[in-house]
Design a protein around this motif. Sequence first.
Motif, PDB file in Angstrom:
ATOM      1  N   SER A  38      25.263  48.125  50.511  1.00 41.16           N
ATOM      2  CA  SER A  38      25.225  47.881  49.064  1.00 41.16           C
ATOM      3  C   SER A  38      26.615  48.035  48.450  1.00 41.16           C
ATOM      4  O   SER A  38      27.004  47.270  47.556  1.00 41.16           O
ATOM      5  N   VAL A  39      27.380  49.020  48.936  1.00 38.68           N
ATOM      6  CA  VAL A  39      28.751  49.180  48.442  1.00 38.68           C
ATOM      7  C   VAL A  39      29.602  47.980  48.846  1.00 38.68           C
ATOM      8  O   VAL A  39      30.413  47.474  48.052  1.00 38.68           O
ATOM      9  N   VAL A  40      29.443  47.511  50.075  1.00 37.66           N
ATOM     10  CA  VAL A  40      30.195  46.339  50.541  1.00 37.66           C
ATOM     11  C   VAL A  40      29.892  45.141  49.647  1.00 37.66           C
ATOM     12  O   VAL A  40      30.800  44.402  49.227  1.00 37.66           O
ATOM     13  N   ALA A  41      28.607  44.931  49.329  1.00 38.63           N
ATOM     14  CA  ALA A  41      28.237  43.777  48.505  1.00 38.63           C
ATOM     15  C   ALA A  41      28.850  43.868  47.117  1.00 38.63           C
ATOM     16  O   ALA A  41      29.357  42.865  46.564  1.00 38.63           O
ATOM     17  N   VAL A  42      28.809  45.054  46.514  1.00 44.12           N
ATOM     18  CA  VAL A  42      29.355  45.216  45.163  1.00 44.12           C
ATOM     19  C   VAL A  42      30.872  45.018  45.163  1.00 44.12           C
ATOM     20  O   VAL A  42      31.437  44.338  44.283  1.00 44.12           O
ATOM     21  N   VAL A  43      31.550  45.594  46.145  1.00 41.58           N
ATOM     22  CA  VAL A  43      33.006  45.476  46.209  1.00 41.58           C
ATOM     23  C   VAL A  43      33.428  44.030  46.476  1.00 41.58           C
ATOM     24  O   VAL A  43      34.362  43.496  45.838  1.00 41.58           O
ATOM     25  N   TYR A  44      32.749  43.378  47.413  1.00 41.68           N
ATOM     26  CA  TYR A  44      33.143  41.994  47.755  1.00 41.68           C
ATOM     27  C   TYR A  44      32.843  41.040  46.605  1.00 41.68           C
ATOM     28  O   TYR A  44      33.568  40.060  46.380  1.00 41.68           O
ATOM     29  N   ALA A  45      31.752  41.334  45.835  1.00 38.68           N
ATOM     30  CA  ALA A  45      31.439  40.469  44.696  1.00 38.68           C
ATOM     31  C   ALA A  45      32.525  40.557  43.620  1.00 38.68           C
ATOM     32  O   ALA A  45      32.802  39.571  42.912  1.00 38.68           O
ATOM     33  N   ASP A  46      33.175  41.701  43.503  1.00 39.84           N
ATOM     34  CA  ASP A  46      34.242  41.869  42.511  1.00 39.84           C
ATOM     35  C   ASP A  46      35.581  42.094  43.219  1.00 39.84           C
ATOM     36  O   ASP A  46      36.377  42.956  42.828  1.00 39.84           O
ATOM     37  N   ARG A  47      35.831  41.308  44.279  1.00 41.15           N
ATOM     38  CA  ARG A  47      37.024  41.524  45.094  1.00 41.15           C
ATOM     39  C   ARG A  47      38.317  41.253  44.334  1.00 41.15           C
ATOM     40  O   ARG A  47      39.378  41.747  44.699  1.00 41.15           O
ATOM     41  N   GLY A  48      38.221  40.529  43.250  1.00 41.16           N
ATOM     42  CA  GLY A  48      39.414  40.285  42.449  1.00 41.16           C
ATOM     43  C   GLY A  48      39.886  41.523  41.707  1.00 41.16           C
ATOM     44  O   GLY A  48      41.040  41.577  41.261  1.00 41.16           O
ATOM     45  N   GLY A  49      39.033  42.502  41.533  1.00 39.27           N
ATOM     46  CA  GLY A  49      39.407  43.719  40.832  1.00 39.27           C
ATOM     47  C   GLY A  49      39.996  44.769  41.722  1.00 39.27           C
ATOM     48  O   GLY A  49      40.232  45.903  41.272  1.00 39.27           O
ATOM     49  N   TYR A  50      40.228  44.455  43.014  1.00 38.95           N
ATOM     50  CA  TYR A  50      40.791  45.423  43.957  1.00 38.95           C
ATOM     51  C   TYR A  50      42.115  44.887  44.492  1.00 38.95           C
ATOM     52  O   TYR A  50      42.328  43.671  44.609  1.00 38.95           O
ATOM     53  N   ARG A  51      43.002  45.776  44.830  1.00 40.80           N
ATOM     54  CA  ARG A  51      44.314  45.393  45.357  1.00 40.80           C
ATOM     55  C   ARG A  51      44.520  46.050  46.711  1.00 40.80           C
ATOM     56  O   ARG A  51      44.337  47.255  46.864  1.00 40.80           O
ATOM     57  N   ASP A  52      44.898  45.217  47.694  1.00 39.34           N
ATOM     58  CA  ASP A  52      45.211  45.689  49.043  1.00 39.34           C
ATOM     59  C   ASP A  52      46.717  45.824  49.147  1.00 39.34           C
ATOM     60  O   ASP A  52      47.462  44.837  48.925  1.00 39.34           O
ATOM     61  N   SER A  53      47.201  47.000  49.480  1.00 37.27           N
ATOM     62  CA  SER A  53      48.651  47.213  49.580  1.00 37.27           C
ATOM     63  C   SER A  53      49.270  46.422  50.721  1.00 37.27           C
ATOM     64  O   SER A  53      50.487  46.258  50.776  1.00 37.27           O
ATOM     65  N   GLY A  54      48.435  45.907  51.623  1.00 34.37           N
ATOM     66  CA  GLY A  54      48.958  45.142  52.748  1.00 34.37           C
ATOM     67  C   GLY A  54      49.294  43.723  52.368  1.00 34.37           C
ATOM     68  O   GLY A  54      50.463  43.303  52.382  1.00 34.37           O
ATOM     69  N   ASP A  55      48.262  42.921  51.996  1.00 38.81           N
ATOM     70  CA  ASP A  55      48.510  41.514  51.682  1.00 38.81           C
ATOM     71  C   ASP A  55      48.042  41.134  50.285  1.00 38.81           C
ATOM     72  O   ASP A  55      48.141  39.964  49.894  1.00 38.81           O
ATOM     73  N   GLY A  56      47.520  42.066  49.540  1.00 37.84           N
ATOM     74  CA  GLY A  56      47.151  41.798  48.157  1.00 37.84           C
ATOM     75  C   GLY A  56      45.751  41.277  47.970  1.00 37.84           C
ATOM     76  O   GLY A  56      45.116  41.533  46.949  1.00 37.84           O
ATOM     77  N   SER A  57      45.197  40.508  48.925  1.00 40.09           N
ATOM     78  CA  SER A  57      43.845  39.946  48.811  1.00 40.09           C
ATOM     79  C   SER A  57      42.838  40.850  49.517  1.00 40.09           C
ATOM     80  O   SER A  57      43.193  41.684  50.354  1.00 40.09           O
ATOM     81  N   LEU A  58      41.546  40.628  49.196  1.00 37.37           N
ATOM     82  CA  LEU A  58      40.470  41.461  49.762  1.00 37.37           C
ATOM     83  C   LEU A  58      39.483  40.564  50.491  1.00 37.37           C
ATOM     84  O   LEU A  58      38.801  39.742  49.869  1.00 37.37           O
ATOM     85  N   SER A  59      39.420  40.701  51.813  1.00 38.86           N
ATOM     86  CA  SER A  59      38.478  39.931  52.622  1.00 38.86           C
ATOM     87  C   SER A  59      37.183  40.723  52.810  1.00 38.86           C
ATOM     88  O   SER A  59      37.052  41.870  52.370  1.00 38.86           O
ATOM     89  N   LEU A  60      36.213  40.091  53.490  1.00 35.21           N
ATOM     90  CA  LEU A  60      34.949  40.778  53.764  1.00 35.21           C
ATOM     91  C   LEU A  60      35.179  41.996  54.653  1.00 35.21           C
ATOM     92  O   LEU A  60      34.563  43.052  54.463  1.00 35.21           O
ATOM     93  N   LEU A  61      36.091  41.849  55.631  1.00 38.21           N
ATOM     94  CA  LEU A  61      36.426  42.995  56.482  1.00 38.21           C
ATOM     95  C   LEU A  61      37.052  44.116  55.662  1.00 38.21           C
ATOM     96  O   LEU A  61      36.752  45.305  55.886  1.00 38.21           O
ATOM     97  N   ASP A  62      37.896  43.739  54.703  1.00 40.55           N
ATOM     98  CA  ASP A  62      38.496  44.758  53.837  1.00 40.55           C
ATOM     99  C   ASP A  62      37.430  45.469  53.005  1.00 40.55           C
ATOM    100  O   ASP A  62      37.528  46.669  52.734  1.00 40.55           O
ATOM    101  N   ALA A  63      36.388  44.707  52.565  1.00 42.59           N
ATOM    102  CA  ALA A  63      35.307  45.305  51.788  1.00 42.59           C
ATOM    103  C   ALA A  63      34.542  46.336  52.633  1.00 42.59           C
ATOM    104  O   ALA A  63      34.195  47.416  52.150  1.00 42.59           O
TER     105      ALA A  63
END
Length: 361
Positions: A38-63
């Motif tokens: 459930s946390v994965v689904a919520v995070v991936y649905a709003d992946r634009g609101g998260y920042r990855d210090s590595g490449d900036g984008s958030l993939s499903l694996l990142d979620a």
Amino acid sequence: MNGPEAVRRPPVLLPSARSGPMRAVGKRVGFAFLLLLSVVAVVYADRGGYRDSGDGSLSLLDAFYYASVTVSTTGYGDITPVGDGARLVNIVFITPVRVLFLIVLVGTTLEVLAERTRDDWRKSRWRARVRDHIVVAGYGTKGRSAIRTLLSTGVERESIVVVDPDPRAVAEAADAGFAGIVGDATRSSVLKQASVQRAREIVVASARDDTAVLITLTARQLNPHAGIQASVRESENVPLLRQSGADHVVTSSEAAGRLLGVSTTQPSVGEVIEDLLDQGSGLDLVERDVRPDEVGGPLGAVREPALAVVRDGRMLPFDHAGCAALETGDRLIVARSSARRRVRPEEDEAGAGDGPAEDGA
């Protein structure tokens, strides 16, 4: 506390589905995995609101990565919520899920492993070593009285197993130090739980005569060699109990009626009989082996008051011709006086100011 003594509320026992420890743990792990998804689904649905210090984008694996390190309270900080919506979701949803995840996966799992495993281990260990014990079917007035008498004759609490369909009665027996089985003693599966097939004696103290007959039949089928002592209310059911396999049958209602009749016409005799029935208090009847120095002599020469001789399964009263010469293997029924004597109420009042009474026969 409204009175001088606290009122103890009886425990409420509700039926529950029993499952093994590993199965219970598996259910909780599955529930924890659903929380993670459930946390994965919520995070991936709003992946634009998260920042990855590595490449900036958030993939499903990142979620999946963010959800796992977040609910497990690891939190490396390489993926962070930067949008207002993502931060609000973390406050109102992900944080409560993190707490629930820890409660379910860690706290409950440890409790299940500790309590269930220990409980099952104790029961398995008890069933493996219990033998030559006494099974008491029924923990009502008759069953409790029978157990008190057994304890007064030296029977250990650990060697008594109580079977009763009432969970409250079994809980009371467990509080008194006896092993208890909740169930209908007319069913062989319940008696097997009490290891009746390895029991030395079986006491049938049911409140109903028809139930006593069924318990006796079932117990005799499971254990052909144990002694079965049964109680019935009506004497017309005594032959049924004997045919079912009972070794001795006591008619409770008629025995009480006979005691009432004796007490009415001969109150002192009735008091003596009642005293004899209360084992360990006042006068007691005891069955013992004949001593080597008593063999060959008459029953009247025995130092204790002797009432009967048991020889080859037959009971010979004291005035029988066979009691003129005791034989090896005889068992004597003798009367003894215990140190704890029954005291009448008027004697208790009269002696209240006379100081402590002396113990003795």
